[in-house]
Design a protein around this motif. Structure first.
Motif: not given
Length: 140
Positions: A4-10, A96-99, A105-109
Protein backbone atom coordinates in the motif's frame (compact mmCIF):
# COMPACT_ATOMS: atom_id res chain seq x y z
CA UNK A 1 7.88 -3.55 1.81
CA UNK A 2 4.29 -2.55 2.34
CA UNK A 3 2.41 -2.78 -1.01
CA UNK A 4 0.00 0.00 0.00
CA UNK A 5 2.83 2.40 0.83
CA UNK A 6 4.70 1.53 -2.37
CA UNK A 7 1.53 2.02 -4.43
CA UNK A 8 1.05 5.41 -2.77
CA UNK A 9 4.54 6.57 -3.69
CA UNK A 10 4.32 5.11 -7.18
CA UNK A 11 0.92 6.68 -7.89
CA UNK A 12 2.24 10.09 -6.95
CA UNK A 13 5.42 9.60 -8.99
CA UNK A 14 3.46 8.33 -12.00
CA UNK A 15 1.17 11.36 -12.11
CA UNK A 16 4.13 13.72 -11.61
CA UNK A 17 5.93 12.02 -14.50
CA UNK A 18 2.99 12.54 -16.86
CA UNK A 19 4.12 16.10 -17.59
CA UNK A 20 7.84 15.30 -17.98
CA UNK A 21 10.26 13.64 -20.36
CA UNK A 22 10.21 10.58 -18.08
CA UNK A 23 6.64 9.81 -19.14
CA UNK A 24 7.23 7.31 -21.95
CA UNK A 25 9.46 5.15 -19.78
CA UNK A 26 7.03 5.38 -16.85
CA UNK A 27 4.04 4.40 -18.98
CA UNK A 28 5.91 1.48 -20.55
CA UNK A 29 7.05 0.15 -17.18
CA UNK A 30 3.60 0.43 -15.59
CA UNK A 31 2.07 -1.39 -18.56
CA UNK A 32 4.77 -4.08 -18.27
CA UNK A 33 3.87 -4.56 -14.60
CA UNK A 34 0.22 -4.89 -15.58
CA UNK A 35 1.09 -7.50 -18.20
CA UNK A 36 2.67 -9.57 -15.43
CA UNK A 37 0.05 -9.05 -12.74
CA UNK A 38 -3.15 -8.70 -14.77
CA UNK A 39 -2.38 -9.42 -18.44
CA UNK A 40 -6.00 -9.06 -19.54
CA UNK A 41 -6.12 -5.46 -18.23
CA UNK A 42 -2.82 -4.24 -19.73
CA UNK A 43 -4.22 -2.92 -23.05
CA UNK A 44 -6.88 -0.86 -21.26
CA UNK A 45 -4.33 0.58 -18.82
CA UNK A 46 -2.01 1.45 -21.70
CA UNK A 47 -4.84 3.31 -23.45
CA UNK A 48 -5.87 5.14 -20.29
CA UNK A 49 -2.34 6.28 -19.56
CA UNK A 50 -1.91 7.52 -23.11
CA UNK A 51 -5.14 9.53 -22.90
CA UNK A 52 -4.27 10.93 -19.47
CA UNK A 53 -0.96 12.27 -20.76
CA UNK A 54 -2.87 14.55 -23.12
CA UNK A 55 -5.12 15.76 -20.30
CA UNK A 56 -2.25 16.38 -17.88
CA UNK A 57 -0.31 18.20 -20.58
CA UNK A 58 -3.19 20.67 -20.84
CA UNK A 59 -2.50 23.36 -18.24
CA UNK A 60 -6.21 24.08 -17.74
CA UNK A 61 -6.81 21.25 -15.26
CA UNK A 62 -7.03 22.01 -11.55
CA UNK A 63 -5.09 20.98 -8.47
CA UNK A 64 -8.16 18.99 -7.38
CA UNK A 65 -8.00 17.07 -10.65
CA UNK A 66 -4.32 16.28 -10.05
CA UNK A 67 -5.06 15.09 -6.50
CA UNK A 68 -7.90 12.87 -7.72
CA UNK A 69 -5.66 11.44 -10.43
CA UNK A 70 -2.93 10.65 -7.91
CA UNK A 71 -5.42 8.91 -5.62
CA UNK A 72 -6.91 6.93 -8.53
CA UNK A 73 -3.52 5.58 -9.60
CA UNK A 74 -2.47 4.87 -6.03
CA UNK A 75 -5.54 2.67 -5.65
CA UNK A 76 -5.15 1.01 -9.03
CA UNK A 77 -1.50 0.20 -8.38
CA UNK A 78 -2.33 -1.12 -4.91
CA UNK A 79 -4.99 -3.38 -6.41
CA UNK A 80 -2.47 -4.63 -8.97
CA UNK A 81 0.06 -5.45 -6.25
CA UNK A 82 -2.49 -7.31 -4.16
CA UNK A 83 -4.26 -9.13 -7.01
CA UNK A 84 -1.97 -12.16 -7.05
CA UNK A 85 -0.38 -13.09 -3.73
CA UNK A 86 2.30 -15.12 -5.53
CA UNK A 87 3.47 -11.99 -7.35
CA UNK A 88 2.86 -9.36 -4.66
CA UNK A 89 6.43 -9.25 -3.29
CA UNK A 90 8.04 -9.25 -6.71
CA UNK A 91 5.75 -6.62 -8.22
CA UNK A 92 6.03 -4.47 -5.09
CA UNK A 93 9.82 -4.49 -5.39
CA UNK A 94 9.66 -3.56 -9.08
CA UNK A 95 7.12 -0.81 -8.47
CA UNK A 96 9.23 0.57 -5.63
CA UNK A 97 12.24 0.74 -7.93
CA UNK A 98 10.13 2.47 -10.61
CA UNK A 99 8.82 5.02 -8.08
CA UNK A 100 12.39 5.85 -7.04
CA UNK A 101 13.51 6.26 -10.66
CA UNK A 102 10.55 8.49 -11.48
CA UNK A 103 11.08 10.64 -8.41
CA UNK A 104 14.71 11.19 -9.39
CA UNK A 105 13.89 11.95 -13.04
CA UNK A 106 11.02 14.32 -12.29
CA UNK A 107 13.14 16.12 -9.67
CA UNK A 108 15.77 16.67 -12.36
CA UNK A 109 13.10 18.29 -14.57
CA UNK A 110 11.99 20.76 -11.89
CA UNK A 111 13.32 24.29 -12.01
CA UNK A 112 16.26 24.99 -9.76
CA UNK A 113 15.86 27.48 -6.95
CA UNK A 114 18.97 29.20 -5.77
CA UNK A 115 20.81 32.45 -5.39
CA UNK A 116 21.83 34.63 -8.31
CA UNK A 117 24.25 37.50 -7.95
CA UNK A 118 24.09 40.05 -10.75
CA UNK A 119 26.34 43.06 -10.85
CA UNK A 120 26.54 45.78 -13.47
CA UNK A 121 28.49 48.99 -13.88
CA UNK A 122 27.63 51.79 -16.26
CA UNK A 123 29.32 55.09 -16.91
CA UNK A 124 28.15 58.20 -18.68
CA UNK A 125 24.92 57.57 -20.56
CA UNK A 126 25.29 53.78 -20.33
CA UNK A 127 22.31 51.60 -19.50
CA UNK A 128 22.21 48.27 -17.80
CA UNK A 129 19.37 45.81 -18.04
CA UNK A 130 19.55 42.78 -15.79
CA UNK A 131 17.19 39.98 -14.93
CA UNK A 132 17.31 36.66 -13.19
CA UNK A 133 14.85 35.33 -15.72
CA UNK A 134 12.66 36.86 -18.44
CA UNK A 135 13.32 40.43 -19.47
CA UNK A 136 11.28 42.49 -21.91
CA UNK A 137 12.47 45.95 -22.82
CA UNK A 138 10.46 48.40 -24.88
CA UNK A 139 12.14 51.67 -25.72
CA UNK A 140 10.66 54.49 -27.77
Amino acid sequence: MDPTAVAGLAGSALVAAMATDAWQQARDQVVALWRRGRPDGAPAVEGELTELRAVVGDSRHSAEFDAALVRLWQLRLRDLLLADSALTAELTCELSRLADELAQRTAADEPRIGTVHIEGHATGQGRIYQAGRDLNITET
